[in-house]
Motif scaffolding. Structure first.
Motif, PDB file in Angstrom:
ATOM      1  N   MET A 297       0.821  -1.214   0.000  1.00 46.71           N
ATOM      2  CA  MET A 297       0.000   0.000   0.000  1.00 46.71           C
ATOM      3  C   MET A 297       0.856   1.266   0.000  1.00 46.71           C
ATOM      4  O   MET A 297       0.353   2.358   0.245  1.00 46.71           O
ATOM      5  CB  MET A 297      -0.925   0.018   1.217  1.00 46.71           C
ATOM      6  CG  MET A 297      -0.244   0.096   2.570  1.00 46.71           C
ATOM      7  SD  MET A 297       0.591  -1.449   2.976  1.00 46.71           S
ATOM      8  CE  MET A 297       0.916  -1.235   4.722  1.00 46.71           C
TER       9      MET A 297
ATOM     10  N   PRO B 248      -6.640   3.780  -2.083  1.00 44.47           N
ATOM     11  CA  PRO B 248      -6.011   2.772  -2.962  1.00 44.47           C
ATOM     12  C   PRO B 248      -4.712   3.282  -3.588  1.00 44.47           C
ATOM     13  O   PRO B 248      -4.692   4.369  -4.167  1.00 44.47           O
ATOM     14  CB  PRO B 248      -7.077   2.530  -4.041  1.00 44.47           C
ATOM     15  CG  PRO B 248      -8.353   2.997  -3.432  1.00 44.47           C
ATOM     16  CD  PRO B 248      -8.024   4.088  -2.473  1.00 44.47           C
TER      17      PRO B 248
ATOM     18  N   LYS C 115      -4.622  -1.272  -5.394  1.00 43.42           N
ATOM     19  CA  LYS C 115      -5.617  -0.395  -6.033  1.00 43.42           C
ATOM     20  C   LYS C 115      -6.962  -1.090  -6.165  1.00 43.42           C
ATOM     21  O   LYS C 115      -7.955  -0.462  -6.517  1.00 43.42           O
ATOM     22  CB  LYS C 115      -5.106   0.045  -7.403  1.00 43.42           C
ATOM     23  CG  LYS C 115      -3.971   1.030  -7.300  1.00 43.42           C
ATOM     24  CD  LYS C 115      -3.827   1.826  -8.583  1.00 43.42           C
ATOM     25  CE  LYS C 115      -2.767   2.899  -8.421  1.00 43.42           C
ATOM     26  NZ  LYS C 115      -1.708   2.817  -9.374  1.00 43.42           N
TER      27      LYS C 115
END
Ligand code: SF4
Length: 366
Positions: A114, A279, A284
């Motif tokens: 992330m 995201p 995402k």
């Protein structure tokens, strides 16, 4: 602040960029490594303990074995510099309302799916544009830009450890404090030395499960928990951020386990920020964190008795402000990264005189 402004503010004598740059001015011998037979070395800076052959680099890509001597390749090699409110780091109990002269080099010792800054954290120094910014120049640039704090952030300060340590010295000599924003994936002795050198450390605790650390971070949870306990013992100011990611680290059981661990190992007063995920990078496919999920995390930690539980990345949410745990009045009122008012008197609640832990000098007044 963009790179041009950084250069201007610091009147840097030298600009270097691109794959063809010489690294002579950036290398310093690394700290915390053992020499092994056949010119190998073992890095002891972070829990990976990379064993590295001559002319090879460790996992982080910014530390290299040259003939049996280990070097950092990123001392004074800044690839990102900006001026941010300290609330953006976030620090909520450290000089609220201050500006932080924030910088990074390339490299990281984990690979979070992330990551918001993967372009620099997952790059080697030759793959990004760099600016030569030795420690005194950073301190000077911070002062020129009215920043009482230098923040080491964006990528992973553990992998540019030597630069952090030297820049913190230069900053202190110029009256500028230093704060570190880290994943906390570091061995005990380097962390102890760092915590004696800098003024505050924020740790991104990415989950409260080894599974998440293995699958999403490519690291381990246990060393990060150990690092938090070390910081607690060292007494350096510490805050924790937990990025809540839908389906991956957002269960009641995990929040409760986290709250109980913090309570028993760190105490009730360490600020704990639950931050909203957006995201990014390799995640995402997941949606932003629903605000009720963040509120559930906070409610669970509040119920365990933690005093300072925040919700982040939700501008305007009431849980951005600091409330006195005794009288429940707002003692630092925030909207987004802006401090609207502080109602503290020498670190005590103006209303009931309860001590609110933190470093409050220079705070915006209410
Ligand atoms: S700091 Fe870099 S080289 Fe050292 S052990 Fe960690 S990943 Fe490996």
């Amino acid at each position: 602040m963009d790179r041009r402004t950084f250069l201007k503010s610091a009147t840097l004598p030298c600009i270097v960029a691109g794959a063809a740059e010489s690294d002579a001015q950036f290398i310093v011998e690394a700290r915390f490594y053992d020499k092994l037979p056949y010119k190998k070395i073992k890095c002891k800076l972070c829990p990976r303990e990379c064993v590295i052959d001559d002319r090879e680099r460790g996992y982080c890509g910014v530390r290299e074995n040259r003939g049996g001597v280990y070097y950092s390749l990123v001392h004074s090699r800044v690839c990102s510099a900006h001026i941010d409110p300290i609330e953006k780091k976030p620090f909520f109990h450290f000089m609220p309302g201050s500006l932080a002269f924030s910088l990074a080099t390339a490299g990281c010792n984990v690979n979070c799916k992330m990551c918001q800054n993967w372009e620099i954290s997952q790059s080697r120094p030759e793959q990004v544009r760099n600016t030569y910014a030795p420690p005194k120049m950073v301190a000077q640039a911070a002062r020129q830009n009215s920043c009482p704090v230098i923040a080491y952030t964006y990528s992973e300060p553990v992998v540019f450890y030597e630069y952090v340590m030297d820049t913190a010295d230069a900053g202190h000599a110029a009256g500028v404090k230093s704060v570190v924003v880290t994943g906390g994936y570091i061995q005990e002795e380097p962390l102890k030395q760092m915590s004696r050198k800098v003024d505050a450390i924020k740790v991104d605790l990415k989950a409260y499960s080894e599974k998440f650390y293995q699958e999403v971070v490519n690291g381990e949870l246990k060393p990060v928990l150990n690092a938090l306990v070390t910081l607690r013992k060292q007494g350096v100011w510490n805050e924790i951020v937990y990025l809540v990611i839908p389906t991956l680290n957002d269960s009641d059981a995990e929040f409760k386990g986290l709250a109980r661990w913090v309570k028993s190992e760190l105490g009730l007063d360490v600020p704990l920020h639950f931050s909203r995920f957006h995201p990014e990078y390799l995640l995402k496919n997941l949606p932003p964190t629903p605000v009720p999920t963040l509120e559930r995390a906070k409610a669970i930690c509040d119920a365990e008795g933690l005093h300072y539980v925040y919700i982040g990345n939700v501008p305007g949410h009431p849980a951005e402000s600091t409330y006195c745990p005794k009288c429940r009045r707002a003692v630092v009122e925030r909207a987004g990264f802006t401090v609207l008012a502080t109602r503290l008197n020498k670190g005590k609640c103006q209303f009931c005189q309860q001590t609110i832990p933190g470093v409050w000098e220079g705070a915006v007044k209410g």
